[in-house]
Design an enzyme around this catalytic site. Sequence first.
Site, PDB file in Angstrom:
ATOM      1  N   GLU A 153     -11.435 -68.017  -4.151  1.00 48.60           N
ATOM      2  CA  GLU A 153     -10.535 -68.882  -4.801  1.00 48.60           C
ATOM      3  C   GLU A 153     -11.543 -69.636  -5.590  1.00 48.60           C
ATOM      4  O   GLU A 153     -11.240 -70.050  -6.742  1.00 48.60           O
ATOM      5  CB  GLU A 153      -9.860 -69.642  -3.848  1.00 48.60           C
ATOM      6  CG  GLU A 153      -8.656 -69.336  -3.702  1.00 48.60           C
ATOM      7  CD  GLU A 153      -8.590 -68.249  -2.355  1.00 48.60           C
ATOM      8  OE1 GLU A 153      -9.510 -68.161  -1.765  1.00 48.60           O
ATOM      9  OE2 GLU A 153      -7.343 -67.642  -2.000  1.00 48.60           O
ATOM     10  N   HIS A 185      -0.882 -73.454   6.560  1.00 49.55           N
ATOM     11  CA  HIS A 185      -0.262 -72.852   5.672  1.00 49.55           C
ATOM     12  C   HIS A 185       0.885 -73.613   5.072  1.00 49.55           C
ATOM     13  O   HIS A 185       1.922 -73.241   4.581  1.00 49.55           O
ATOM     14  CB  HIS A 185       0.295 -71.454   5.995  1.00 49.55           C
ATOM     15  CG  HIS A 185      -0.632 -70.333   5.822  1.00 49.55           C
ATOM     16  ND1 HIS A 185      -1.675 -69.864   6.896  1.00 49.55           N
ATOM     17  CD2 HIS A 185      -0.622 -69.446   4.963  1.00 49.55           C
ATOM     18  CE1 HIS A 185      -1.942 -68.682   6.575  1.00 49.55           C
ATOM     19  NE2 HIS A 185      -1.651 -68.460   5.277  1.00 49.55           N
TER      20      HIS A 185
END
Lengths: 378, 442
Positions: free
Chosen positions: A101, A170
């Site tokens: 990322e 998450h």
Amino acid sequence: MLGVVRQKVGTGGSPLTVAILGKTLPFLRAAATPLRSYSSAAKEMTVRDALNSALDEEMSADPRVFLMGEEVGEYQGAYKISKGLLDKYGPDRVIDTPITEAGFTGIGVGAAYHGLKPVIEFMTFNFSMQAIDHIINSAAKSNYMSAGQLSVPIVFRGPNGAAAGVGAQHSQCYAAWYASCPGLKVLTPYSSEDARGLLKAAIRDPDPVVFLENELLYGESFPVSAEVLDSSFSLPIGKAKIEKEGKDVTITAFSKMVGLALEAADILAKEGINAEVINLRSIRPLDRATINASVQKTNRLVTVEEGFPQHGIGAEICTSVIEESFGYLDAPVERIAGADVPMPYAANLERLAVPQVEDIVRAAKRACYRSVPMAVAA
Amino acid sequence: MSASFFSVRAVRHPGSFAGEEHGPPAASGWLASGFLGSAGKLRFRALSVSAPAPSSSARRRGSSSVVVAVSSDVVKEKKLKPSSSSSSDLLITKEEGLELYEDMVLGRSFEDMCAQMYYRGKMFGFVHLYNGQEAVSTGFIKLLKQEDCVVSTYRDHVHALSKGVPARAVMSELFGKTTGCCRGQGGSMHMFSKEHNLLGGFAFIGEGIPIATGAAFASKYRREVLKEADCDHVTVAFFGDGTCNNGQFYECLNMAALWKLPIVFVVENNLWAIGMSHLRATSDPQIWKKGPAFGMPGVHVDGMDVLKVREVAKEAIGRARRGEGPTLVECETYRFRGHSLADPDELRDPAEKACYAARDPIVALKKYILEKNLAREDELKAIDKKIDEIIEDSVEFADASPPPHRSQLLENVFADPKGFGIGPDGRYRCEDPKFTAGTAQV
């Protein structure tokens, strides 16, 4: 007539207020018809299709727009948002990245510095934490640091907030984190119309935009009018939408919570409370004008969000209302937020950790009658 | 293949590898390589040399930079090279063989049961299964002591089981019950066990590697600063091929080698990251090469063969325990199921899957045990039966366990619950008996 009553009684939950409100509200309920913003057209579109079509149209309109992220190409998108785009635009514009990322976000920002218009997809915004240095330091602050020489027309998009049973790492909501940073625009669509209009506006926007979607909304269908389906459609950034007009209490929400707020408004309507539901759409810039105008009309506020309570979106809205509409408030502002704990995995605990419709109803009633005592906040 | 900038152009070196037993099917990404050794040459030379480059063999000269799967059957190798440098004819004793078999069958049966339970709705969220990779977990973890640490990713059920976490505790955790190893708060991707030194269970790939490096750092610190002379705990970090493109991996390789930390980095290279092939994501797909770049040995091993993994693991763990520093071990393996139970698994070539299914590690070990007469068929069947009973019992236990009480919502946020602050009555909030009623009441 109600306005007169309020001036006489003032703020607070004295028995007199309760008695008067209890008598007058049924009159109001008959008078006010809750306005739903359903369009007249019968066509329905899922949020997933709305995002897909928005990306498609913007990519075909401007060849500088490209999509970069994990699994966006051959896998058709981790949540199938970019389905079909690889076949249509090829691997040069729909780029599958390795799992890095920080790296690909930085590459996107650099491409934006140099004239392209990247759309960076995070598989979930939780993963954006690995890239947050680039979002904040390279993207958000650049226009300022370079005195306007380098604008960063980039969009960071992906699902945000809790899904179902995906655990602590998450499920976090990042609206508050990104919205506190100057230089970023933060958008939170709810319906398909929002998704299409705001994504198109974000891609066309010359500044970095953080586009917070919601995984559980991807499959939901909403009616869309012909105007929404037009390829030049876009929504203004910084304008909230009044999903349902009302007179008694203002409920602000964004993303998935708008759905819950509308359900709560239905329940409240049956009990004589005509709630006004505001879909914020844009967290930064926050549409303070709409929120304050609404509170000045209803005199009560409930803010709803999924994220952690401390320093959340609700905190900012409540403060804005206190700063600008204090004299209009008839009750303390109410904040509904997720529980102040990392998201538990167990299903029953997860239900407790995220706001439910009953919580919104209870808070709205409390704002109206002050009859339900507040529990100890963690 | 388009010549566009972003697509990977595959390099072909046809027929370059002598000793390759089976030609791979012509699926995309399957190309000849020149670097895989046989069981007889398990790179012990590479491990004993502290200088960067691993020992070269004639085969590797002029090799391409792509990975291929070569079937290297342990039994066949043993027959062909009776006087190989791996000394004795038998790599394991009977007890060891049965232990390895039992552990792998436990892992496989458990994961199969997880799939069943997921489709019945007892499990939810993200579940990532380990079928096919058991040889790596068993091969490494069965050589560790209780005090040694294991750090894993979201594909952590079998690592937990191999490390000694009871199947009941893992199954309950997956069901979200309060008897789970993390009281139902962690879930499939977050298995932790202080007792067994399983330090997680992480959702972000690459996240576990610095954690593991830190555990190794702590082990060294305890020995050298705190003077616990007998502290020789080793940490083993498991992660995948996709992780090897993440910055944290390189940062930790550097520091671990720099400070000679007692850690083994184990790459479970199953060639796929969800739908992204390793070859499309990596400029140089040979991950073991990245070890020598940082000053530690890099070893490649056939991860479908538990005995080979075990041999490499012995050497790597031994190195770490003696204080000689880290090792990077790349295990070539494969996951038989999709990335998670929500993954339709459409992108992987069925021929590739079939090729690896033929190299099932449990089948291979069973064959070895029987051919070497280490145990009889009925003894192995007895183990199968025992494992079935353990799994059934764990499901019943998990089913019967209660879900967490609502008061558990606010527990374990802090080690010191005074972190919740001071209440309106001037006392710490956590001292108020109504405190754990939950914020959801608001």
